[in-house]
Design a protein around this motif. Structure first.
Motif, PDB file in Angstrom:
ATOM      1  N   ALA A 164       8.457  -5.880   0.729  1.00  0.00           N
ATOM      2  CA  ALA A 164       7.232  -6.678   0.818  1.00  0.00           C
ATOM      3  C   ALA A 164       7.523  -8.067   1.385  1.00  0.00           C
ATOM      4  CB  ALA A 164       6.573  -6.799  -0.560  1.00  0.00           C
ATOM      5  N   ILE A 167       6.886  -8.479   5.029  1.00  0.00           N
ATOM      6  CA  ILE A 167       5.506  -8.392   5.510  1.00  0.00           C
ATOM      7  C   ILE A 167       4.914  -9.793   5.479  1.00  0.00           C
ATOM      8  CG2 ILE A 167       3.238  -7.370   5.119  1.00  0.00           C
ATOM      9  CD1 ILE A 167       5.273  -5.282   5.831  1.00  0.00           C
ATOM     10  N   PRO A 170       1.705  -9.553   2.124  1.00  0.00           N
ATOM     11  CA  PRO A 170       1.614  -8.266   1.436  1.00  0.00           C
ATOM     12  C   PRO A 170       0.335  -8.083   0.624  1.00  0.00           C
ATOM     13  CG  PRO A 170       3.196  -9.697   0.340  1.00  0.00           C
ATOM     14  CD  PRO A 170       2.792 -10.395   1.600  1.00  0.00           C
ATOM     15  N   LEU A 176      -1.456  -4.156   5.919  1.00  0.00           N
ATOM     16  CA  LEU A 176      -0.669  -3.057   5.356  1.00  0.00           C
ATOM     17  C   LEU A 176      -1.112  -1.718   5.925  1.00  0.00           C
ATOM     18  CD1 LEU A 176      -0.367  -4.063   1.583  1.00  0.00           C
ATOM     19  CD2 LEU A 176       1.332  -4.320   3.395  1.00  0.00           C
ATOM     20  N   LEU A 192       6.626   0.623  -0.625  1.00  0.00           N
ATOM     21  CA  LEU A 192       6.623  -0.822  -0.419  1.00  0.00           C
ATOM     22  C   LEU A 192       7.349  -1.455  -1.597  1.00  0.00           C
ATOM     23  CD1 LEU A 192       5.665  -3.057   1.476  1.00  0.00           C
ATOM     24  CD2 LEU A 192       3.514  -3.135   0.201  1.00  0.00           C
ATOM     25  N   ALA A 204      -2.022  -2.562  -1.305  1.00  0.00           N
ATOM     26  CA  ALA A 204      -1.214  -1.406  -0.952  1.00  0.00           C
ATOM     27  C   ALA A 204      -1.946  -0.106  -1.263  1.00  0.00           C
ATOM     28  CB  ALA A 204       0.123  -1.458  -1.691  1.00  0.00           C
TER      29      ALA A 204
END
Length: 242
Positions: A164, A167, A170, A176, A192, A204
Motif C-alpha cells: 500500500a 500506491i 491507498p 485502486l 494489498l 480496496a
C-alpha cells in the motif's frame, strides 16, 4: 540495518472476514520500520538467502495457531527470487513452509519478492515449475511499474501482491480499481499489503481487490481496539462494517 519477521492478519475483502495471516518481513533502520524489499536489494544473493531462511524459521516457529474462518486458514509467506532460484535456498524454503503448513493446517500462498524487472519471463516460469507441486499457489510482489508487470505477465501466477505504501493514495477507490485492472492479466487475485486505515479497507473492497493485510500497529480507533480484544486478529466482518 536489521530484518524482523512480523505476522499480520489477512482479510478476504469480498466477505470482510479474516482469512488467514501473512508472515511478513520488516526492515528496521534509522529508528524506522520499513518494507524489507529495498533493504534486501542491497544484499548479495547469498545474504538474501540467509535472511529468508532465518526469518521464515524464526517467524513461523513463533506461530502457534492461525486465525481464519471457514476453510483452512491461508498462510502467505514471502521469499526472494534469488533464494528460490538457488537449489539449496529453494529446498530449504519449501521444507520450512511444508512443516508450517502441516503443523498449522494452513493453505500456503508463496509470495516471490525482489524480482528484477529485467528478468526474462521464461526464467520465472522455470523457477515456478521447480516449486510445484510443493507450492501450488504463488503470487509475485512487485511495484506497479510497466517493466515489472511485463516481466511477470503470462507466467501462470495465481496473483499479485502490492505494498500500500507504493500506491499514491491507498484510500482512493478509483485509483485502486485502475491498479487492479492493470494487474488483471498477471493473475486473477490481488493482495494489498499493510493497510493502515478503515478508509483504505473500504476503498480496496470497493475496488474489487481480493485480499488485504492489515498493519494493526499503525491503525487507530475501533479497529485496533477490536483487534486487541481478539488476540491481534480482526474479528469477522470487521473490515467491511467498521
Amino acid at each position: 540495518m536489521a530484518f524482523d519477521p512480523i505476522l499480520r492478519p489477512v482479510v478476504a475483502l469480498k466477505s470482510g472476514r479474516t482469512r488467514g495471516s501473512v508472515l511478513d518481513r520488516v526492515l528496521r533502520e534509522d529508528g524506522e520500520e520499513k518494507p524489507a524489499e529495498p533493504g534486501l536489494a542491497r544484499l548479495s544473493s547469498y545474504d538474501i538467502e540467509q535472511v529468508d531462511r532465518g526469518l521464515l524459521s524464526e517467524g513461523l516457529a513463533q506461530v502457534k495457531v492461525l486465525q481464519g474462518e471457514g476453510r483452512s486458514p491461508l498462510l502467505f509467506a514471502p521469499a526472494a527470487f534469488a533464494t528460490l532460484a538457488s537449489p539449496r535456498g529453494r529446498r530449504d524454503v519449501v521444507e520450512i513452509l511444508a512443516d508450517a503448513q502441516k503443523r498449522l493446517n494452513a493453505r500456503l500462498v508463496l509470495e516471490i519478492t525482489n524480482l528484477d524487472p529485467g528478468l526474462p519471463p521464461s526464467r520465472l516460469v522455470e523457477v515456478l515449475s521447480l516449486l510445484r507441486p510443493a507450492c501450488r499457489t504463488v503470487f509475485a510482489r512487485i511495484k506497479v511499474e510497466r517493466r515489472a508487470i511485463r516481466a511477470i505477465t503470462d507466467c501462470t501466477l495465481a496473483g499479485v501482491a502490492i505494498e500500500a505504501a507504493h500506491i499514491a493514495d491507498p484510500e482512493d477507490e478509483d485509483l485502486l480499481t485502475r491498479v487492479r485492472l492493470v494487474l488483471a492479466n498477471v493473475g486473477p487475485r490481488m493482495l494489498l499489503h499493510n493497510l493502515r486505515s478503515t478508509a483504505a479497507i473500504h476503498a480496496a473492497h470497493g475496488a474489487g481487490i481480493s485480499y488485504a493485510s492489515l498493519d494493526l500497529a499503525h491503525m487507530g480507533g475501533a479497529l485496533r481496539n477490536l483487534a486487541n480484544k481478539s488476540g491481534g486478529e480482526v474479528a469477522p466482518a470487521a473490515a467491511r462494517f467498521l
